[in-house]
Design an enzyme around this catalytic site. Structure first.
Site, short mmCIF file in Angstrom:
data_model
loop_
_atom_site.label_atom_id
_atom_site.label_comp_id
_atom_site.label_asym_id
_atom_site.label_seq_id
_atom_site.Cartn_x
_atom_site.Cartn_y
_atom_site.Cartn_z
N SER A 116 33.70 32.14 33.67
CA SER A 116 34.67 33.21 33.43
C SER A 116 34.75 33.64 31.97
O SER A 116 35.09 34.78 31.69
CB SER A 116 36.05 32.78 33.93
OG SER A 116 36.45 31.57 33.33
N HIS A 157 33.86 35.39 39.81
CA HIS A 157 33.22 36.48 39.05
C HIS A 157 31.87 36.91 39.64
O HIS A 157 31.30 37.89 39.17
CB HIS A 157 33.06 36.07 37.59
CG HIS A 157 34.38 35.91 36.91
ND1 HIS A 157 35.03 36.96 36.29
CD2 HIS A 157 35.20 34.84 36.80
CE1 HIS A 157 36.19 36.53 35.82
NE2 HIS A 157 36.31 35.25 36.12
N LYS A 193 39.22 40.50 41.36
CA LYS A 193 38.24 40.89 40.33
C LYS A 193 37.39 42.05 40.92
O LYS A 193 37.93 43.12 41.10
CB LYS A 193 37.44 39.68 39.91
CG LYS A 193 38.44 38.56 39.47
CD LYS A 193 37.86 37.54 38.59
CE LYS A 193 38.82 36.36 38.41
NZ LYS A 193 40.06 36.69 37.71
C1 LIG Z 1 36.59 31.36 37.72
C2 LIG Z 1 37.99 31.68 38.17
N1 LIG Z 1 38.53 30.97 39.17
C3 LIG Z 1 39.79 31.21 39.61
C4 LIG Z 1 40.57 32.20 39.06
C5 LIG Z 1 41.97 32.41 39.56
O1 LIG Z 1 42.07 33.58 40.30
P1 LIG Z 1 43.45 34.40 40.45
O2 LIG Z 1 43.61 35.23 39.22
O3 LIG Z 1 43.25 35.21 41.70
O4 LIG Z 1 44.55 33.40 40.61
C6 LIG Z 1 40.04 32.99 38.03
C7 LIG Z 1 40.87 34.07 37.43
O5 LIG Z 1 40.90 34.33 36.29
C8 LIG Z 1 38.72 32.71 37.56
O6 LIG Z 1 38.19 33.42 36.55
#
Ligand SMILES: Cc1ncc(COP(=O)(O)O)c(C=O)c1O
Length: 239
Positions: A177, A205, A236
């Site tokens: 991320s 992502h 996303k």
């Molecule tokens: C790699 C990753 N996993 C999980 C999440 C969590 O997702 P959410 O924003 O839907 O709670 C994110 C969000 O930034 C992320 O980048």
């Protein structure tokens, strides 16, 4: 700020004190932030779906048909058909047996990791995994072994040393991320098979943007069906 005053000063001095910026328009390539017209280069709306007319129309239609909420948790009486339809479509996109929808990606990692892992198990986690994975690992009460970022040799050494655990899991972001680099999935699937570990990929992502049909990181590496559990988010690329 009272008892936190000193902590806030320290954060400010380290350049780590964050404040919320206010968006005064729907998100898209051009936005208005704090009264200024800006190009948006920081969001995760990779495909522009947040403000896509077809998506807005479908959301309006769903609101009209199903109302604003389901009135209860899914286990009680809130399991409307629209959730099941969505899960079938996600499973189709990902080439998986089935899918389960949570209200956020964070909750998906919490729910997943606490459901599959427990005391007596071990989770091997990449050092740069998302914060929600770190929290999910903690809450699961399994032993957590952090391996250096993308270092499959170091992971193999840990797997070799950890044969006493009941169940073993390897967990990694598909697309990381912060830096946007990819997990070494081909080698990770080999290691998972060789050491009888379950491979979990957080494809927040990769979903929608990688692979021939937007299926994500596993599809990108032609490894569909070889990752045991894939987690993703709808906040996303899916808008
Ligand atoms: C790699 C990753 N996993 C999980 C999440 C969590 O997702 P959410 O924003 O839907 O709670 C994110 C969000 O930034 C992320 O980048």
């Amino acid at each position: 700020m009272g008892i936190f005053h000193q902590d806030v000063i320290q954060l400010e001095e380290a350049g780590l004190y964050r404040q919320l910026k206010e968006l005064r328009s729907q998100t898209g390539p051009k936005v208005i932030v704090d009264g200024k017209k800006l190009l948006m280069l920081a969001s995760n709306d990779y495909l522009g779906y947040c403000s896509h007319p077809a998506i807005k129309q479908a959301a309006q239609k769903a609101l009209h048909t199903w109302g604003a909420g389901s009135g209860s948790s899914r286990l009680i009486s809130g399991n409307t058909a629209i959730f099941r339809d969505l899960e079938k479509k996600i499973a189709q996109l990902k080439g998986t047996e089935d899918a389960l929808v949570f209200s956020t990606g964070y909750m998906a990692n919490m729910g997943l990791l606490t459901a599959v892992a427990e005391k007596g198990d071990v989770i091997y986690s990449d050092a740069l995994n998302h914060a929600s994975i770190i929290d999910g690992c903690r809450l699961s009460r399994a032993q957590v072994e952090i391996f250096p970022h993308r270092d499959t040799d170091a992971l193999e050494t840990l797997l070799e040393k950890g044969k006493q655990f009941r169940r073993r899991f390897i967990i990694t972001d598909g697309v990381f991320s912060m830096d946007g680099d990819l997990a070494p999935l081909p080698r990770l699937t080999e290691l998972a098979t060789a050491y009888s570990a379950q491979l979990i990929v957080d494809d927040a992502h990769g979903t929608g943007v990688l692979g021939s049909h937007g299926g994500g990181t596993a599809q990108h590496f032609a490894l569909e069906g070889q990752v045991d559990i894939i987690m993703g988010t709808m906040g996303k690329a899916l808008g």
